[in-house]
Design an enzyme around this catalytic site. Structure first.
Site, mmCIF file in Angstrom:
data_model
loop_
_atom_site.group_PDB
_atom_site.id
_atom_site.type_symbol
_atom_site.label_atom_id
_atom_site.label_comp_id
_atom_site.label_asym_id
_atom_site.label_seq_id
_atom_site.Cartn_x
_atom_site.Cartn_y
_atom_site.Cartn_z
ATOM 1 N N GLY A 248 0.787 -1.225 0.000
ATOM 2 C CA GLY A 248 0.000 0.000 0.000
ATOM 3 C C GLY A 248 0.818 1.274 0.000
ATOM 4 O O GLY A 248 0.266 2.372 0.089
ATOM 5 N N PRO A 291 5.318 -4.726 -1.231
ATOM 6 C CA PRO A 291 5.199 -3.577 -2.132
ATOM 7 C C PRO A 291 4.999 -4.038 -3.579
ATOM 8 O O PRO A 291 5.590 -5.019 -4.018
ATOM 9 C CB PRO A 291 6.548 -2.875 -1.973
ATOM 10 C CG PRO A 291 7.495 -3.972 -1.582
ATOM 11 C CD PRO A 291 6.683 -4.922 -0.744
ATOM 12 N N ARG A 330 -7.418 2.710 -15.190
ATOM 13 C CA ARG A 330 -7.439 3.320 -13.860
ATOM 14 C C ARG A 330 -8.190 4.655 -13.799
ATOM 15 O O ARG A 330 -8.909 4.909 -12.823
ATOM 16 C CB ARG A 330 -6.017 3.476 -13.312
ATOM 17 C CG ARG A 330 -5.315 2.139 -13.076
ATOM 18 C CD ARG A 330 -3.981 2.317 -12.360
ATOM 19 N NE ARG A 330 -4.177 2.756 -10.995
ATOM 20 C CZ ARG A 330 -3.923 3.989 -10.563
ATOM 21 N NH1 ARG A 330 -3.450 4.904 -11.388
ATOM 22 N NH2 ARG A 330 -4.121 4.313 -9.304
ATOM 23 N N TYR A 334 -10.923 4.533 -11.030
ATOM 24 C CA TYR A 334 -10.586 5.218 -9.785
ATOM 25 C C TYR A 334 -10.491 6.740 -9.911
ATOM 26 O O TYR A 334 -10.086 7.403 -8.963
ATOM 27 C CB TYR A 334 -9.234 4.720 -9.246
ATOM 28 C CG TYR A 334 -9.074 3.236 -9.130
ATOM 29 C CD1 TYR A 334 -10.003 2.468 -8.449
ATOM 30 C CD2 TYR A 334 -7.971 2.588 -9.685
ATOM 31 C CE1 TYR A 334 -9.844 1.100 -8.334
ATOM 32 C CE2 TYR A 334 -7.801 1.214 -9.565
ATOM 33 C CZ TYR A 334 -8.745 0.477 -8.889
ATOM 34 O OH TYR A 334 -8.586 -0.882 -8.768
ATOM 35 N N CYS A 361 -14.908 3.033 -28.035
ATOM 36 C CA CYS A 361 -16.260 3.533 -28.249
ATOM 37 C C CYS A 361 -16.974 3.597 -26.898
ATOM 38 O O CYS A 361 -17.848 2.790 -26.579
ATOM 39 C CB CYS A 361 -17.007 2.621 -29.224
ATOM 40 S SG CYS A 361 -18.573 3.308 -29.763
ATOM 41 N N GLU A 362 -16.533 4.551 -26.089
ATOM 42 C CA GLU A 362 -16.984 4.660 -24.706
ATOM 43 C C GLU A 362 -16.731 6.089 -24.258
ATOM 44 O O GLU A 362 -15.593 6.568 -24.283
ATOM 45 C CB GLU A 362 -16.189 3.690 -23.821
ATOM 46 C CG GLU A 362 -16.694 3.514 -22.433
ATOM 47 C CD GLU A 362 -17.928 2.639 -22.364
ATOM 48 O OE1 GLU A 362 -18.790 2.935 -21.524
ATOM 49 O OE2 GLU A 362 -18.024 1.667 -23.137
ATOM 50 N N TYR A 390 -0.552 -1.636 -12.487
ATOM 51 C CA TYR A 390 -1.993 -1.772 -12.755
ATOM 52 C C TYR A 390 -2.417 -1.153 -14.083
ATOM 53 O O TYR A 390 -3.549 -0.727 -14.235
ATOM 54 C CB TYR A 390 -2.805 -1.189 -11.596
ATOM 55 C CG TYR A 390 -2.439 -1.814 -10.278
ATOM 56 C CD1 TYR A 390 -2.764 -3.138 -10.008
ATOM 57 C CD2 TYR A 390 -1.724 -1.094 -9.330
ATOM 58 C CE1 TYR A 390 -2.396 -3.731 -8.806
ATOM 59 C CE2 TYR A 390 -1.346 -1.677 -8.128
ATOM 60 C CZ TYR A 390 -1.690 -3.002 -7.870
ATOM 61 O OH TYR A 390 -1.311 -3.580 -6.688
#
Length: 443
Positions: A248, A291, A330, A334, A361-362, A390
Site C-alpha cells: 500500500g 510492495p 485506472r 478510480y 467507443c466509450e 496496474y
C-alpha cells in the site's frame, strides 16, 4: 517538469528513458507502448531490502506481482533478493516459467480454487495466505490427500482504514478480505487452523489499503495485530513467528502527491513491531511486506501517438490517442490522475489546455481531463508517466483492441519483454461451430 528515474531530455530535445530516445522506441516497437525503466525498478527494490537490512530484523520483501506480472519482472525481483506474492494460477505460472524459486512464493486470494491449490502444492510454494474458513478446510483436505504439510498465514482485518480511495481500502471491517479481529472471527480462525494437522500456522497477514502517504495507519495496524498476537498466545498458547503488514506504499503520480521515503515506512513499521512486541516480552517475529505499485509504478511510461482532435469553443479541446482505457483503465475505475508530455517536444511552451481521450467507443474512455501542452499536432508522441503498476496488469481487449508491447530499457538498451498482440492472438480462442460456418456456394 518532473521526471522519474532515468528519464530526461536528451540533446535532440526528446524525452529519453533508460538512455533510449522515446521516439526511437515508438518507431521501432509501435504505440501504444509500455516502457519500463529497469534501473528505477531495481533501485526501488533495493530501497526496501536495504532499509530492512539496516534494522537487523528478519524480513522478507515480497513483490506484489498483481501490479505488473511478466516473466522479465519476476526475474528482476528474484535478482534483487525479493520474494513474490501471487494471487492466481496465471501469476503463479508466470513466476514458475521465469524460474522464480517456488519456496519464495506466497499465494494470496479470497477464492483459491482446488486446481490452483493443487498447482501451488505441486510447485512447493513457500506459503499460502488463507482468507476464509472454506479455504482452511479445503487446503487441509487437499494437503492431507497428498501427505504434505503447508505453511500458512491467516489474513486478518484489523479495523484500520487508510486514507485512500474507497475501492482500494482493504483493512476496514467491511471488506471481502480476511478474518475480522474485532468480532472474534480471527481468533476462531486461529483455533481452526491449529486443529488442522496439515497446516503450519506461521502468523498473520494484514493489508490496510493502497496509495498510502502516511505511517500512522501502519502503526495502528501493528498495534492491533500485536494485541491480537498477545491474545492468541494467552488463550491458545500459540506464538506467531511471522507478521506480514502487506503493501500500500504510495507513489507520486501528480503534483501534490507526497509519498514518504521507503526508509520512513520501514522504520515506522519495524519501530512499531519492536515497541509492541518487546514490551510484552514476545519474541520479535519475522516481518514481511508486499510492495507492488511502489516498486514498478513510477518506472513505467506509456507512449501514445496523437491522432484526431476536437475543439469545442468555450468548453474544451479533446485530443485522441491510439490507446486508452484498454491499456489504462485506472482513470475510469478510480478517477486516477496522470502527468504527461509530448515526447518529441517536451521543452516547447505549454500553450493550450487539452483533454486526452482514448480510442474506445466509450464516453468514459478518458486518460487525462486537463493537461497543459504545446499546440498538439497529429503524429505527436504523448508520454504518460507512472503507468508501471496496474496498467498492463489490468489491460483488456475491449473493442478487440490488441494489448500493447512492453519494453524494458536500461543503459541505452531496449529489450522487448512482451510482444504486441497480433490479430491472430485476438481470435486465437474463438471457435466457430459448424452450423455457423459460411456455406459454400451452391451450384
Amino acid at each position: 517538469m518532473y521526471f522519474h528515474g532515468t528519464s530526461r531530455i536528451n540533446d535532440k530535445g526528446h524525452l529519453e528513458i533508460g538512455g533510449v530516445d522515446a521516439l526511437d522506441l515508438a518507431a521501432k516497437f509501435g504505440t501504444p507502448l509500455y516502457v519500463v525503466d529497469e534501473a528505477l525498478v531495481r533501485q526501488r527494490a533495493r530501497e526496501y531490502v536495504e532499509a530492512f537490512k539496516a534494522t537487523g530484523l528478519k524480513f522478507q520483501v515480497a513483490y506484489a506481482s498483481k501490479a505488473f506480472c511478466v516473466m522479465a519482472m519476476c526475474r528482476v525481483a528474484e535478482e534483487e533478493g525479493m520474494s513474490l506474492d501471487v494471487v492466481s494460477d496465471g501469476e503463479l505460472y508466470t513466476a514458475l516459467q521465469a524460474g522464480f524459486p517456488a519456496e519464495r512464493i506466497h499465494f494470496h486470494g479470497n477464492n483459491k480454487t482446488p486446481d490452483e491449490i493443487e498447482m501451488a502444492l505441486n510447485a512447493g510454494i513457500g506459503c499460502f495466505v488463507v482468507d476464509n474458513f472454506t479455504e482452511l478446510a479445503l487446503l487441509n483436505a487437499i494437503a492431507a490427500e497428498r501427505g504434505q504439510k503447508v505453511n500458512i498465514l491467516l489474513r486478518v482485518t484489523p479495523g484500520v482504514e487508510a486514507h485512500t480511495h474507497d475501492y482500494i481500502s482493504t483493512g476496514q471491517q467491511d471488506s471481502k478480505f480476511g478474518f475480522d479481529i474485532g468480532n472474534g472471527t480471527a481468533l476462531r480462525a486461529v483455533e481452526e487452523a491449529l486443529r488442522q494437522p496439515q497446516l503450519n500456522l506461521l502468523g498473520v497477514h494484514s493489508h490496510i489499503g493502497s496509495q498510502i502517504f502516511e505511517v500512522e495507519g501502519f502503526r495502528m495496524a501493528v498495534e492491533k495485530v500485536a494485541a491480537f498476537s498477545l491474545e492468541v498466545r494467552a488463550k491458545l498458547d500459540k506464538t506467531f513467528t511471522v507478521i506480514n503488514l502487506g503493501g500500500g506504499f504510495g507513489i507520486r503520480y501528480v503534483e501534490g502527491d507526497a509519498p514518504l521515503p521507503v526508509a520512513t515506512y520501514v522504520e515506522a513499521i519495524t519501530g512499531a513491531i519492536i515497541a509492541s512486541f518487546t514490551a510484552a516480552d514476545y519474541p520479535l517475529p519475522e516481518i514481511w511486506v508486499e510492495p507492488g505499485r511502489s516498486i514498478v509504478g513510477d518506472a513505467g511510461t506509456t507512449l501514445y501517438t496523437v491522432g484526431t482532435s476536437k475543439d469545442i469553443p468555450g468548453v474544451r479541446k479533446y485530443i485522441a490517442v491510439d490507446g486508452g482505457m484498454t491499456d489504462n483503465p485506472r482513470p475510469a475505475l478510480y478517477e486516477s490522475k496522470y502527468e504527461a508530455v509530448l515526447a518529441n517536444r517536451p521543452e516547447d511552451e505549454a500553450t493550450e489546455l487539452v483533454s486526452v481521450a482514448g480510442k474506445c467507443c466509450e464516453s468514459g474512455d478518458m486518460l487525462i481531463w486537463d493537461l497543459k501542452l504545446p499546440a498538439v499536432q497529429s503524429g505527436d508522441v504523448l508520454a504518460v508517466f507512472c503507468t508501471g503498476a496496474y496498467n498492463y496488469a489490468m489491460a483488456s481487449n475491449y473493442n478487440r483492441i490488441r494489448r500493447p508491447a512492453v519494453v524494458f530499457v536500461k543503459d541505452g538498451q531496449a529489450d522487448l519483454v512482451v510482444a504486441r498482440e497480433s490479430f491472430e492472438d485476438i481470435a486465437r480462442n474463438d471457435l466457430l461451430p459448424e452450423r455457423l460456418r459460411k456455406e459454400t456456394v451452391r451450384g
